[in-house]
Design a protein around this motif. Structure first.
Motif, PDB file in Angstrom:
ATOM      1  N   SER A  61       3.840  27.469   8.169  1.00  0.00           N
ATOM      2  CA  SER A  61       2.782  27.052   9.096  1.00  0.00           C
ATOM      3  C   SER A  61       2.042  28.266   9.645  1.00  0.00           C
ATOM      4  CB  SER A  61       3.368  26.238  10.248  1.00  0.00           C
ATOM      5  OG  SER A  61       3.880  25.021   9.781  1.00  0.00           O
ATOM      6  N   ALA A  62       2.778  29.333   9.904  1.00  0.00           N
ATOM      7  CA  ALA A  62       2.143  30.554  10.413  1.00  0.00           C
ATOM      8  C   ALA A  62       1.173  31.135   9.388  1.00  0.00           C
ATOM      9  CB  ALA A  62       3.200  31.587  10.787  1.00  0.00           C
ATOM     10  N   LEU A  63       1.461  30.958   8.120  1.00  0.00           N
ATOM     11  CA  LEU A  63       0.582  31.479   7.072  1.00  0.00           C
ATOM     12  C   LEU A  63      -0.570  30.530   6.743  1.00  0.00           C
ATOM     13  CD1 LEU A  63       3.199  32.907   4.551  1.00  0.00           C
ATOM     14  CD2 LEU A  63       1.744  34.189   6.129  1.00  0.00           C
ATOM     15  N   ALA A  64      -0.500  29.304   7.244  1.00  0.00           N
ATOM     16  CA  ALA A  64      -1.464  28.268   6.865  1.00  0.00           C
ATOM     17  C   ALA A  64      -2.732  28.299   7.719  1.00  0.00           C
ATOM     18  CB  ALA A  64      -0.806  26.898   6.935  1.00  0.00           C
ATOM     19  N   ASN A  65      -3.234  29.477   7.955  1.00  0.00           N
ATOM     20  CA  ASN A  65      -4.462  29.667   8.720  1.00  0.00           C
ATOM     21  C   ASN A  65      -5.131  30.912   8.160  1.00  0.00           C
ATOM     22  OD1 ASN A  65      -5.567  31.491  11.072  1.00  0.00           O
ATOM     23  ND2 ASN A  65      -5.927  29.363  11.708  1.00  0.00           N
TER      24      ASN A  65
END
Length: 129
Positions: A50-54
């Motif tokens: 999730s942290a990488l999904a931006n």
């Protein structure tokens, strides 16, 4: 059709016959797989992904990875088309996910990728065609 009935149909097709005992055994095996795939590791991994999904967070970690050294928070502003607040928030999320480290150096905060962050980027880079 229930999931158990579908499983029985599948096992019958694959093995040429299947009774209740074979279905029960396969269900036990599948439940073991489910237990091994879930739990705290699953939650932690989803947090990392999730942290990488931006786009901003992903670009920040890529910049840090390529730099191979600590960068000050102020060094991201010329590179990213977002506010300083958004950069700080993104860095905090990456830090919480364990992908970057933060170190205070006087009045400046410096960031660097962790081994896990580097490993994820190496894996992603290696998986591109």
């Amino acid at each position: 059709m229930s999931s158990t009935e579908r499983l029985q149909r599948y096992l019958t097709d694959e093995r040429g016959g299947c009774g209740d005992e074979e279905v029960a055994q396969r269900l036990d095996e599948l439940e073991e797989l489910d237990a091994a795939a879930g739990g705290p590791a699953l939650e932690a991994d989803v947090g990392v992904l999730s942290a990488l999904a931006n786009e901003t967070r992903y670009k920040i970690i890529r910049i840090l990875h390529i730099a191979g050294e600590e960068l000050c928070v102020c060094e991201f502003s010329p590179l990213l088309d977002v506010s300083d607040s958004a950069i700080s928030h993104s860095l905090s999320q990456l830090t919480e996910a364990g992908l970057v480290t933060r170190r205070k150096d006087g009045k400046w905060r410096k960031y660097q990728t962790t081994m896990r962050g580097d490993a994820l980027l190496v894996a992603l880079n290696g998986s591109r065609r």
